[in-house]
Design a protein around this motif. Structure first.
Motif: not given
Length: 467
Positions: A409-413
C-alpha cells in the motif's frame, strides 16, 4: 465312510478311483464358488502324473494358461482360482491310482514298496500341481495386464476427447464417460495443478490427489496427468451450511495466501539481509512477491472449496504448486471449456509468480482483458519500464521494489522490511525509478500507470532473459 464317499454313492457313481475325479472337481468348485470347467483336464493330468511320475506337457501348461485367462476375463478372483486348484488336488489325492493301489488291505500284508511309491506319487502330484497353478496364475496375470492396458487406452482416449474437443459425437463420449463413473450431465469443476516438476499418472502425487478427491466426491472423479500437469474433473456438489471455503472468504486471506494489500513477511536469509542498495535473492523476491489478487472470487462455485482443499492438501509436498479452478459446467463441452479456463489460470499464476495457492478463473479476468490487447500492452510496458534496463543491475531489482511497494500500500517502512533494505536505500530506489521512468511511485496517477505496466511485464515475462 468319508463325506466324499457318501456323496459319490448318493449320486449313484461307481466306486472306482478314476470316476471320483470329476466329483472332486465339482466339490472343489462348490468351495471356491467358481465353475468346475476352469479346471479343464487338470485332474486327469494329475492322475497320470501320479501313476507315471511325468511332468505336465507343454500343451497341458498352455491349456492351463488359457484357463487362467478365461478366469480373469470372467471376473474371478485370483485367490478363488488358486483355491479351486488346491482344493481339487487334496480332494483327488485319495483317489489317485498310485495311492489307492498301495493302501494296505485288512488282514493282509502291506504291498512291497508302498511307502516309496506313495512318496514318489506325492512328489509327482505336488510338482504337477505347482506347474499347473503357476501356469494358471501366469495366464491370469497376463489377461489382467492386457485388460488394464485396454482400459488405460480407453481412458486416455476419453481424456483426449473431453479436454481437446476432438470427439464428433458428444453422446458417445457421455456413454464412455459413464463407464468410468463420470456423470457429465451433472455440473463438474475442472481443476488443473502444476508444479516445478511434471506430474505423471500413477505416481505418488496423482494417487494422493485421486484418493483425496474420492473421499469427498459423491461420484468418482477423473484424475489424469496431461502435458506434465494434473487435471481433475470433479463432480460439483452443494457446500454444507457453515462450511469454510478453502479458497477463503472474500477479503480474508487463507493459509499461505495474501489478502488485498497484504503479504507474508519474508524470513531473513541468515545474514540479516542486505542493508544497502544491494541485490535481492530470487528466494526473497518470491517471498516478498507479487500479490495482486483478492483471496477468492465472489462467483466461485459453491462446491469448489472442498475440492480445492482436498487437492491443495495432497499437493503439500510439491514445490511451487499452483491450482487453477474453472467454473462449474455440464456436458462434454462444459468440461472442455473448464479445462481451458483452469489451464489459463495456472499459466497466468506462473507468469505472475503466484505459488502455493489456488486461483479461480474469475480471479484473473482483469489479466485476461490486459492480455487480449497484447500489442498495446507490450507498447505500454516498453514505454514505461524500458528505461529501467539502464539501471545498475538491470530492471529486475527495481521491478521487485515496485512489487513490494504496491503490495504494502505504498508504505515505505513496510516495503523496506520486506526487501531487507534500509529506508534510505528504498528511498534511493524509488527516486531512481522516478528519474528513469518519469513516473513518481508516490503519486496516485503515476502509481496506476506503473502498476499496470508492472502487471503487464509479469504477464509478458518482459523482464525474463530470452531462452
Amino acid at each position: 465312510m468319508s463325506v466324499d464317499d457318501e456323496l459319490i454313492e448318493s449320486a449313484g457313481l461307481p466306486g472306482t478311483s478314476l470316476t471320483r475325479l470329476p466329483r472332486a472337481a465339482v466339490l472343489a468348485a462348490q468351495d471356491a464358488r467358481l465353475p468346475a470347467g476352469l479346471l479343464g483336464d487338470y485332474l486327469p493330468a494329475l492322475a497320470s502324473a501320479a501313476e507315471t511320475g511325468r511332468r505336465l506337457t507343454q500343451a497341458e501348461l498352455d491349456r492351463s494358461r488359457e484357463l487362467g485367462q478365461a478366469a480373469a476375463e470372467s471376473g474371478a478372483s485370483l485367490r478363488a482360482l488358486v483355491d479351486l486348484y488346491l482344493s481339487a488336488t487334496w480332494r483327488a489325492w485319495p483317489s489317485l491310482p498310485a495311492v489307492g493301489d498301495t493302501t494296505p488291505r485288512p488282514g493282509g500284508p502291506e504291498a512291497p514298496g508302498a511307502a516309496e511309491r506313495t512318496r514318489a506319487a506325492a512328489a509327482a502330484v505336488l510338482r504337477a500341481s505347482d506347474d499347473a497353478v503357476a501356469a494358471v496364475c501366469e495366464g491370469y496375470e497376463a489377461a489382467r495386464a492386457a485388460r488394464a492396458r485396454a482400459e488405460e487406452a480407453l481412458r486416455r482416449e476419453l481424456v483426449d476427447d473431453l479436454l481437446t474437443g476432438t470427439a464428433t459425437d458428444p453422446g458417445l463420449v457421455l456413454e464412455r464417460a459413464a463407464a468410468f463413473g463420470l456423470r457429465l450431465e451433472a455440473p463438474h469443476l475442472v481443476l488443473v495443478a502444476a508444479g516445478e516438476r511434471r506430474f505423471v499418472d500413477g505416481r505418488g502425487t496423482s494417487r494422493a490427489v485421486d484418493a483425496a478427491l474420492g473421499v469427498i466426491c459423491p461420484t468418482p472423479p477423473l484424475v489424469v496427468a496431461k502435458s506434465g500437469q494434473l487435471v481433475c474433473v470433479v463432480p460439483q456438489e452443494a457446500e454444507p451450511d457453515g462450511a469454510a471455503g478453502a479458497l477463503g472468504e472474500p477479503g480474508q486471506a487463507g493459509p499461505g495466501q495474501a489478502g488485498p494489500g497484504q503479504a507474508a513477511m519474508p524470513q531473513p536469509d541468515g545474514r540479516g539481509g542486505p542493508a544497502g542498495d544491494g541485490g535481492v535473492s530470487a528466494a526473497d523476491r518470491r517471498a516478498s512477491g507479487f500479490t495482486p489478487l483478492p483471496a477468492v472470487a465472489a462467483t466461485a462455485a459453491p462446491g469448489a472449496p472442498r475440492a480445492v482443499a482436498a487437492v491443495t492438501a495432497a499437493l503439500a509436498g510439491v514445490t511451487g504448486w499452483r491450482v487453477g479452478v474453472s467454473r462449474a459446467r455440464t456436458g462434454v463441452t462444459g468440461v472442455r471449456i473448464g479445462f481451458g479456463e483452469a489451464s489459463a489460470a495456472v499459466e497466468l499464476a506462473g507468469r505472475l509468480g503466484l505459488h502455493d495457492r489456488a486461483l479461480h478463473t474469475d480471479d484473473l479476468l482483469i489479466y485476461k482483458v490486459l492480455l487480449r490487447d497484447r500489442e498495446p500492452l507490450t507498447e505500454l510496458v516498453e514505454t514505461v519500464l524500458g528505461p529501467l534496463r539502464g539501471a545498475r543491475g538491470g530492471a529486475g531489482p527495481l521491478l521487485d521494489t515496485l512489487d513490494a511497494y504496491f503490495a504494502t500500500g505504498a508504505v515505505a517502512l513496510a516495503t523496506a522490511r520486506r526487501l531487507h533494505l534500509s529506508v534510505r536505500a528504498l528511498t534511493y530506489r524509488l527516486a531512481r525509478i522516478h528519474q528513469l521512468t518519469r513516473h513518481d511511485p508516490a503519486s496516485p496517477a503515476d502509481r496506476y500507470v506503473l502498476q499496470t505496466a508492472l502487471i503487464g511485464a509479469r504477464l509478458l515475462a518482459w523482464d525474463q532473459p530470452a531462452p
